[in-house]
Design a protein around this motif. Structure first.
Motif, mmCIF file in Angstrom:
data_model
loop_
_atom_site.group_PDB
_atom_site.id
_atom_site.type_symbol
_atom_site.label_atom_id
_atom_site.label_comp_id
_atom_site.label_asym_id
_atom_site.label_seq_id
_atom_site.Cartn_x
_atom_site.Cartn_y
_atom_site.Cartn_z
ATOM 1 N N UNK A 1 0.849 -1.178 0.000
ATOM 2 C CA UNK A 1 0.000 0.000 0.000
ATOM 3 C C UNK A 1 0.890 1.236 0.000
ATOM 4 N N UNK A 2 0.612 2.168 -0.905
ATOM 5 C CA UNK A 2 1.385 3.411 -1.009
ATOM 6 C C UNK A 2 0.429 4.581 -0.880
ATOM 7 N N UNK A 3 0.834 5.588 -0.108
ATOM 8 C CA UNK A 3 -0.048 6.736 0.050
ATOM 9 C C UNK A 3 0.698 7.939 0.614
ATOM 10 N N UNK A 4 0.096 9.101 0.392
ATOM 11 C CA UNK A 4 0.549 10.327 1.031
ATOM 12 C C UNK A 4 -0.513 10.825 1.994
ATOM 13 N N UNK A 5 -1.505 9.975 2.277
ATOM 14 C CA UNK A 5 -2.561 10.333 3.222
ATOM 15 C C UNK A 5 -1.981 10.510 4.617
ATOM 16 N N UNK A 6 -2.247 11.645 5.227
ATOM 17 C CA UNK A 6 -1.666 11.962 6.524
ATOM 18 C C UNK A 6 -2.027 10.923 7.584
#
Length: 242
Positions: free
Chosen positions: A207-212
């Motif tokens: 899983x990859x994300x920039x969600x804080x």
């Protein structure tokens, strides 16, 4: 060495599987006609001629004019250099002309496949400006030593959690952790995270994300793991750390 190893590598330079097989045949045997290449490889003549046409169009083979058309493989070093130069030029053009990309921080991205996950991790490290936190097996960390060494040279903070300290990454902060060998966790600049399993299989999922929310959760989990390591006395820092 198995021919398929060569074929797979050649395919990364834009050749189809059949073109790569014919290129390898030409490389080994010198100039050949389509008939001769078909006889050596066992591939049908129609498919061989299609592959030869593709190779000449892609700059991987030369057509030798004469009483019968013969083909010769372009030297592999020249072929690779030409492809890399073309890719570099295409990259520059795309970076200058593509419309503004939307930020990936708005959602969660599932990355499937070992190579795709590795590609994303390499990119995250190359783009890092301040700090990198990486939890992975020592064997997996060894794959990223060039990028990690470059980050250290640029004074980017590198923190590693692994089963064994890498000898070639002086200046990194190291914590000995006996996590599962197939697990990876990567935080880049406290902005982007990648977490999941990486075995090299096409079935690997991360899983990859920039969600804080996810970034903060993974940061807290790694912070707690580091505190636990420190409490149990397993912390070890490399020389030169401030």
């Amino acid at each position: 060495m198995d021919d398929m190893v060569f074929v797979e590598k050649l395919m990364t330079f834009g050749l189809t599987r059949q073109e790569a097989s014919i290129y390898l045949c030409l490389y080994r045997n010198g100039t050949l006609t389509g008939y001769e290449a078909a006889k050596i490889t066992g591939i049908s003549r129609s498919n061989v001629y299609n592959a030869l046409a593709g190779l000449t169009e892609k700059g991987a083979a030369y057509l030798m004019e004469g009483s019968s058309s013969r083909y010769m493989a372009v030297p592999v070093g020249e072929l690779c250099d030409n492809k890399l130069r073309a890719l570099s030029e295409a990259k520059s053009w795309l970076e200058q002309n593509m419309p503004q990309a939307s930020s990936p921080s708005e959602g969660y991205i599932t990355i499937v496949g070992g190579q795709q996950i590795l590609d994303r991790m390499h990119h995250m490290m190359r783009e890092a400006q301040k700090r990198i936190y990486l939890a992975a097996s020592s064997e997996r960390i060894a794959c990223f030593e060039p990028e990690l060494s470059e980050l250290l040279a640029k004074k980017v903070k590198v923190v590693l959690l692994s089963d064994r300290e890498p000898s070639g990454l002086k200046g990194a902060v190291f914590y000995r952790s006996e996590g599962k060998a197939e697990q990876v966790r990567l935080i880049s600049d406290s902005r982007y995270v990648l977490t999941g399993e990486l075995t090299g299989s096409r079935q690997d999922i991360c899983l990859y994300s920039g969600q804080k929310v996810l970034v903060d959760a993974l940061k807290e989990a790694m912070r707690n793991e580091i505190k636990l390591i420190e409490l149990t006395g397993r912390k070890k820092k490399t020389k030169g750390e401030a």
